[in-house]
Design an enzyme around this catalytic site. Sequence first.
Site, mmCIF file in Angstrom:
data_model
loop_
_atom_site.group_PDB
_atom_site.id
_atom_site.type_symbol
_atom_site.label_atom_id
_atom_site.label_comp_id
_atom_site.label_asym_id
_atom_site.label_seq_id
_atom_site.Cartn_x
_atom_site.Cartn_y
_atom_site.Cartn_z
ATOM 1 C CB CYS A 100 26.464 67.553 5.127
ATOM 2 S SG CYS A 100 26.487 69.068 5.911
ATOM 3 C CB CYS A 121 24.800 67.917 13.076
ATOM 4 S SG CYS A 121 25.271 69.552 12.374
ATOM 5 C CB CYS A 172 22.944 65.214 10.823
ATOM 6 S SG CYS A 172 22.133 65.585 9.086
ATOM 7 C CB CYS A 197 10.196 73.231 3.641
ATOM 8 S SG CYS A 197 9.001 74.070 4.353
ATOM 9 C CB CYS A 218 10.104 77.255 3.941
ATOM 10 S SG CYS A 218 11.100 76.916 5.237
ATOM 11 C CB CYS A 221 11.376 78.673 10.206
ATOM 12 S SG CYS A 221 11.049 76.670 10.631
ATOM 13 N NE ARG A 259 6.262 73.584 10.390
ATOM 14 C CZ ARG A 259 6.830 74.750 9.789
ATOM 15 N NH1 ARG A 259 7.880 74.924 9.831
ATOM 16 N NH2 ARG A 259 6.076 75.540 9.451
HETATM 17 N N1 SAM Z 1 21.946 71.542 6.562
HETATM 18 C C1 SAM Z 1 21.145 72.762 6.714
HETATM 19 C C2 SAM Z 1 21.327 72.922 8.532
HETATM 20 O O1 SAM Z 1 21.967 72.297 9.241
HETATM 21 O O2 SAM Z 1 20.983 73.978 8.936
HETATM 22 C C3 SAM Z 1 20.044 72.284 6.633
HETATM 23 C C4 SAM Z 1 19.416 70.987 6.730
HETATM 24 S S1 SAM Z 1 19.481 70.163 8.257
HETATM 25 C C5 SAM Z 1 19.262 68.661 7.979
HETATM 26 C C6 SAM Z 1 17.744 70.808 9.041
HETATM 27 C C7 SAM Z 1 17.691 70.325 10.590
HETATM 28 O O3 SAM Z 1 16.804 68.956 10.535
HETATM 29 C C8 SAM Z 1 18.479 70.251 11.541
HETATM 30 O O4 SAM Z 1 18.795 71.619 12.194
HETATM 31 C C9 SAM Z 1 18.021 69.354 12.871
HETATM 32 O O5 SAM Z 1 17.326 70.240 13.817
HETATM 33 C C10 SAM Z 1 16.911 68.603 11.848
HETATM 34 N N2 SAM Z 1 17.416 67.175 11.961
HETATM 35 C C11 SAM Z 1 18.393 66.544 11.055
HETATM 36 N N3 SAM Z 1 18.375 65.361 11.484
HETATM 37 C C12 SAM Z 1 17.530 65.110 12.525
HETATM 38 C C13 SAM Z 1 17.299 63.858 12.924
HETATM 39 N N4 SAM Z 1 17.926 62.694 12.989
HETATM 40 N N5 SAM Z 1 16.270 63.939 13.945
HETATM 41 C C14 SAM Z 1 15.466 65.160 14.169
HETATM 42 N N6 SAM Z 1 15.813 66.018 13.588
HETATM 43 C C15 SAM Z 1 16.798 66.314 12.739
HETATM 44 FE FE1 SF4 Z 2 24.919 68.999 7.552
HETATM 45 FE FE2 SF4 Z 2 22.962 67.320 8.905
HETATM 46 FE FE3 SF4 Z 2 24.380 69.454 10.292
HETATM 47 FE FE4 SF4 Z 2 22.737 70.084 8.288
HETATM 48 S S1 SF4 Z 2 22.243 69.100 10.273
HETATM 49 S S2 SF4 Z 2 24.797 71.133 8.685
HETATM 50 S S3 SF4 Z 2 22.929 68.565 6.657
HETATM 51 S S4 SF4 Z 2 25.294 67.457 9.037
#
Ligand code: SAM
Ligand code: SF4
Length: 334
Positions: free
Chosen positions: A64, A68, A71, A108, A139, A199, A271
């Site tokens: 990606c 973030c 992530c 989902c 979802c 959500c 949730r």
């Molecule tokens: N890329 C899309 C986005 O960011 O909206 C969808 C997938 S993203 C992985 C979905 C959510 O997973 C993120 O918004 C975050 O809240 C959660 N998430 C990702 N990594 C995480 C982590 N290490 N611990 C807890 N929640 C996490």
């Molecule tokens: Fe990309 Fe992870 Fe951020 Fe979603 S949460 S936009 S997968 S870096």
Amino acid sequence: MNEMNAPLNDDPAVRFDWTAEEALALFALPFADLIHRAQTLHRRYFDPNTVQMASLLSVKTGGCPEDCAYCPQAAQYDTGVDAAKLMDVDTVLAEAKRAKDAGATRYCMGAAWRSPKDKDLDAVCKMIEGVRGMGMEACATLGMLSPDQAKRLSDAGLDFYNHNLDTSESFYSEIISTRTYADRLNTLQAVRDAGIKVCCGGILGMGEAAQDRADMLVTLANLRPHPESVPINMLVQVEGTPLEDRDPLDPLDFVRTIAVAKIMMPSSTVRLSAGREEMSDELQALCFLAGAGSIFVGPKLLTTANPEQDRDAALFQRLGIHGEDIGPVSTDTL
Ligand code: SAM
Ligand code: SF4
Ligand code: DTB
């Protein structure tokens, strides 16, 4: 209808004018008072002994472009997650069928995109149609959406879109620099305008202050209507991400946040999302007591571990919880 929409609701407890002071005052309540209040409101809308089980599949993993800080799927962090292409429709639908046969009623699908390309949406729309065709709710969480893209997903039958605010507006810039809080809110508006249920929640334990947790809940609870689902994630600390060494949050502050979310958005499904693998059964029990009405089941979230189904089944049995897809119960029966 599974989760009640706030505009249909004349309950004075369902409000859209929360202030940060009110939220902080809720956080400051004695624990027993806070939990009692949250549980009482939870019972107004939900069966307290039923917890919804949602299944999750990463249909496009890793690589990606966003940054973030939490992530494991961000390309710029070395987390051991390999980038994969979007799964093909038949493979996703075969997985969905397995989940359906195992009792799932909502499916989902998550993709590690900043936002989907229109060509990718062709395939995702087929996945949604397939999941709906099996009689499950669909979802998706695919990143930012334009109004046109939200409309296409809606036309394909998408029930829910997950897009998290993640934290407060002021802490957000310390976690993500590649898009803004306003971008997130615009996507939520596009989703809502397209008639898809929202959500939206966040992550705790990223080093945010109590004020940030309160501010995030105020932003969520002043969305009108409230998000139908509010995922509260405990940060899963992944090696290679900038947040790998954050001081863990006091677990009771996690429970408090679930309770405050429930009080501020009583008709929404809160949730208990990521982080359960590291939680004791007792901590999860407190989360259910605080009003969590849903979990993700299965040994994997998107890329990280989640409790095995037999551990969840044993926990539900110890607590007398019935796991299923739930909706709000009628207030006149309580
Ligand atoms: N890329 C899309 C986005 O960011 O909206 C969808 C997938 S993203 C992985 C979905 C959510 O997973 C993120 O918004 C975050 O809240 C959660 N998430 C990702 N990594 C995480 C982590 N290490 N611990 C807890 N929640 C996490
Ligand atoms: Fe990309 Fe992870 Fe951020 Fe979603 S949460 S936009 S997968 S870096
Ligand atoms: C949400 O709020 N939590 C889920 C779901 N929405 C998509 C995802 C959690 C992901 C945890 C990190 C991972 O497994 O990659």
